[in-house]
Design an enzyme around this catalytic site. Structure first.
Site, PDB file in Angstrom:
ATOM      1  N   CYS A 246     -33.249   0.070 -37.800  1.00 24.42           N
ATOM      2  CA  CYS A 246     -34.503   0.824 -37.637  1.00 24.42           C
ATOM      3  C   CYS A 246     -34.800   1.636 -38.896  1.00 24.42           C
ATOM      4  CB  CYS A 246     -34.451   1.711 -36.402  1.00 24.42           C
ATOM      5  SG  CYS A 246     -33.153   2.941 -36.442  1.00 24.42           S
TER       6      CYS A 246
ATOM      7  N   ARG B 283     -34.755  -5.310 -24.757  1.00 25.93           N
ATOM      8  CA  ARG B 283     -33.825  -5.174 -23.629  1.00 25.93           C
ATOM      9  C   ARG B 283     -34.149  -6.210 -22.560  1.00 25.93           C
ATOM     10  NH1 ARG B 283     -33.984   0.733 -25.098  1.00 25.93           N
ATOM     11  NH2 ARG B 283     -36.042   0.826 -24.160  1.00 25.93           N
TER      12      ARG B 283
ATOM     13  N   ASP C  11     -27.207  -1.618 -32.294  1.00 23.02           N
ATOM     14  CA  ASP C  11     -28.493  -0.918 -32.457  1.00 23.02           C
ATOM     15  C   ASP C  11     -28.239   0.467 -33.050  1.00 23.02           C
ATOM     16  OD1 ASP C  11     -31.149  -0.209 -32.317  1.00 23.02           O
ATOM     17  OD2 ASP C  11     -31.098   0.291 -30.188  1.00 23.02           O
TER      18      ASP C  11
ATOM     19  N   ASP D  35     -20.859   4.807 -27.564  1.00 21.36           N
ATOM     20  CA  ASP D  35     -21.775   5.764 -28.202  1.00 21.36           C
ATOM     21  C   ASP D  35     -20.989   7.040 -28.487  1.00 21.36           C
ATOM     22  OD1 ASP D  35     -25.122   5.816 -28.308  1.00 21.36           O
ATOM     23  OD2 ASP D  35     -24.170   7.792 -28.447  1.00 21.36           O
ATOM     24  N   SER D  36     -21.488   7.819 -29.444  1.00 23.68           N
ATOM     25  CA  SER D  36     -20.795   9.072 -29.777  1.00 23.68           C
ATOM     26  C   SER D  36     -21.386  10.252 -29.011  1.00 23.68           C
ATOM     27  CB  SER D  36     -20.863   9.321 -31.279  1.00 23.68           C
ATOM     28  OG  SER D  36     -22.201   9.277 -31.705  1.00 23.68           O
TER      29      SER D  36
END
Ligand code: SAH
Length: 400
Positions: free
Chosen positions: A344, A213, A304, A254-255
Site C-alpha cells: 500500500c 477479501r 498485507d 499481527d503486532s
C-alpha cells in the site's frame, strides 16, 4: 483575496488539473493556514482557487480550477454530495464505505468512511481543518448519518502544522436520551465485522481490501486451501474469508493485541469454530522465520503489510523489506498454494512491486503463475489527473 504567484513554467501542473503546488514553485504571496487563495501564473493568468498551507512542502492544494466558482459552504456541500452520489452509483454491497477519498473527490486532505450510521473522518490538510465545521454539516446532510467522529491523529498532520485531534464532531442524543458509543458492526461480503472508530487504526478499518477479501474466500475454496496464514491480519478480515472458503486451520499474525482480540471475536461472530483460528501477537518477519525453522507450510498466505515506503524516497529500503517477507512466504507455501501479496506504499509502483516479488520468488527458488493483479476497492478511486492517488497494489500467485 490573497494571491499566490507561481514561478515561470510552474503553472503546468495546475493547468493539467493536478491539485498540488510545492513550496519551490511559489514566487510570491502567502496567507494564513487553510486560507483560500487565488493562484496565478507568473503573468497573472488564473490557475486555481486553493487552500494555502504555510508550513507544508505542499504549499497549495487546489479546491477548484473554475474561476467563477466560490469556495464557500455551498461549494463543500456540492463536493460532498457528488462524492456520496458516486458511491451510490457504485452500488457497494456493504455498509462500510469510503465516502470521500481526498484529492480524487476534489477535497484534498479529507478522508471520510461510513460505518453503518456512523461517519469517521480525517482532516489532514490546513484547508480541510479550516473548513471542518462546514464539511461536518455537509457530511451529515448528504448521508443522513447523525454521528461523526474525528480521527485526525495521523502523523501527516504535523507536516501541515496541525496538532493531532480526535473526538466526536457530531454526536446527538439517541432516541432514548443515551449517547451512541464509538463501537459499530458493519456487513461485508456477508460477514459481520466490528470496529471502534475511536480505537481502530486510521478511521477504524481497512475498507480498501473489501473486494480482495471477498475474492480470497472464493480462491481458498477453488484451490481447496485448508491451512491459511494471514500476515498483518489486523482484525482478521482475510481470516474470516479463509474460514468461509473452507479453511480448517487459520493463523492470524499481527503486532496489535486489540486487533487480534477482535479477529478472534470475528471468527465466532460469523459462526466458525474458535478452534479453527489461532491469533499470534508477533512480528511477521520473525514469525515467518520461526515457521520455516519449525518446518511448517501453508496452502495459502496473505501478506498485507503497512506502508513500508511513505514516498518514493523510501523506495530502496522498502523494496528490501517487501522482498524479504515475500521470499519467506514463498518458502512456506505448499506446491499449488496461493500467495496474496500487497503493497500500500504510494512510493512503490505496480511494476516495481511485481519486480520485487519476482526477485523474492527467484531467491526462494520458487516459481508461480500470476493469476490476477489486485487494487483498492472502487470507493477509493483515483482520477486521471492525480496518479499519486494510486497506492494499493496486489498480486495473486499460485505456486508451481
Ligand atoms: N489485512 C488487514 C489490514 C492490515 S493493516 C485487513 O484486511 O484488515 C497492517 C497491519 O499490520 C496492522 O494491523 C498492524 O498492526 C500490523 N503490523 C504492522 N507492523 C507489523 C509487524 N512488524 N508485525 C506484525 N504486524 C504488524
Amino acid at each position: 483575496m490573497k494571491v499566490i504567484t507561481l514561478r515561470e513554467g510552474k503553472e503546468r501542473a495546475l493547468l493539467r488539473r493536478h491539485p498540488w503546488v510545492f513550496q519551490g514553485s511559489v514566487a510570491k504571496g502567502g496567507g494564513d493556514a487553510g486560507e483560500t487563495v487565488r493562484v496565478q501564473s507568473h503573468d497573472g493568468q488564473f490557475l486555481a482557487w486553493a487552500a494555502f498551507s504555510p508550513s507544508s512542502q505542499i504549499r497549495v492544494r487546489a479546491w477548484s480550477f473554475d474561476e467563477a466558482e466560490r469556495i464557500d459552504a455551498a461549494f463543500f456541500q456540492r463536493r460532498v454530495q457528488q462524492a456520496v452520489a458516486v458511491r451510490q452509483r457504485l452500488a457497494i454491497d456493504s455498509d462500510g464505505i469510503r465516502l470521500v477519498h481526498g484529492e480524487a473527490d476534489g477535497l484534498p486532505g479529507l478522508i471520510v468512511d461510513q460505518y453503518g450510521d456512523l461517519l469517521s473522518a480525517q482532516f489532514l490538510s490546513a484547508g480541510t481543518e479550516r473548513w471542518k465545521d462546514v464539511i461536518a454539516d455537509a457530511l451529515v446532510a448528504a448521508t443522513g448519518c447523525p454521528y461523526l467522529y474525528e480521527r485526525s491523529d495521523a502523523s501527516v498532520r504535523a507536516l501541515e502544522g496541525l496538532a493531532q485531534v480526535t473526538g466526536w464532531l457530531r454526536h446527538p442524543e439517541t432516541a432514548d436520551g443515551a449517547r451512541r458509543s464509538t463501537e459499530v458492526t458493519i456487513h461485508e461480503n456477508g460477514w459481520r465485522l466490528t470496529l471502534d472508530v475511536a480505537e481502530g487504526h486510521k478511521t477504524g478499518y481497512y475498507l480498501d481490501q473489501r473486494d480482495n477479501r471477498g475474492l480470497f474466500a472464493k480462491l481458498v475454496r477453488q484451490f481447496n486451501c485448508k491451512t491459511v496464514l494471514n500476515c498483518y491480519s489486523y482484525t482478521g478480515g482475510f481470516s474470516v474469508a479463509a474460514l468461509e472458503g473452507g479453511a480448517t486451520e487459520v493463523t492470524s499474525v499481527d503486532s496489535s493485541a486489540p486487533a487480534l482480540a477482535r479477529a478472534n471475536a470475528h471468527v465466532t461472530l460469523n459462526g466458525y469454530e474458535a478452534g479453527a483460528h489461532t491469533a499470534l501477537d508477533a512480528d511477521v518477519n520473525s514469525s515467518l522465520r520461526a515457521f520455516i525453522q519449525a518446518g511448517r507450510t501453508f496452502d495459502a498466505i496473505v501478506l498485507d503489510p503497512p506502508k513500508f515506503a511513505p514516498s518514493a524516497a523510501h523506495a530502496d529500503r522498502a523494496s528490501r523489506a517487501y522482498k524479504d517477507i515475500n521470499r519467506l512466504a514463498f518458502k512456506l507455501l505448499n506446491p499449488g498454494g496461493l500467495l496474496l501479496t500487497f503493497s500500500c506504499s504510494g512510493g512503490i509502483g505496480a511494476e516495481l512491486f511485481h519486480k520485487i516479488v519476482a526477485g523474492a520468488g527467484l531467491d526462494a527458488g520458487v516459481d508461480g503463475y500470476l493469476l490476477k493483479r489486485l487494487e483498492a476497492t472502487p470507493d477509493h478511486p483515483t482520477t486521471i489527473t492525480f496518479p499519486e492517488g494510486e497506492y494499493l497494489k496486489g498480486l495473486v500467485i499460485v505456486r508451481k
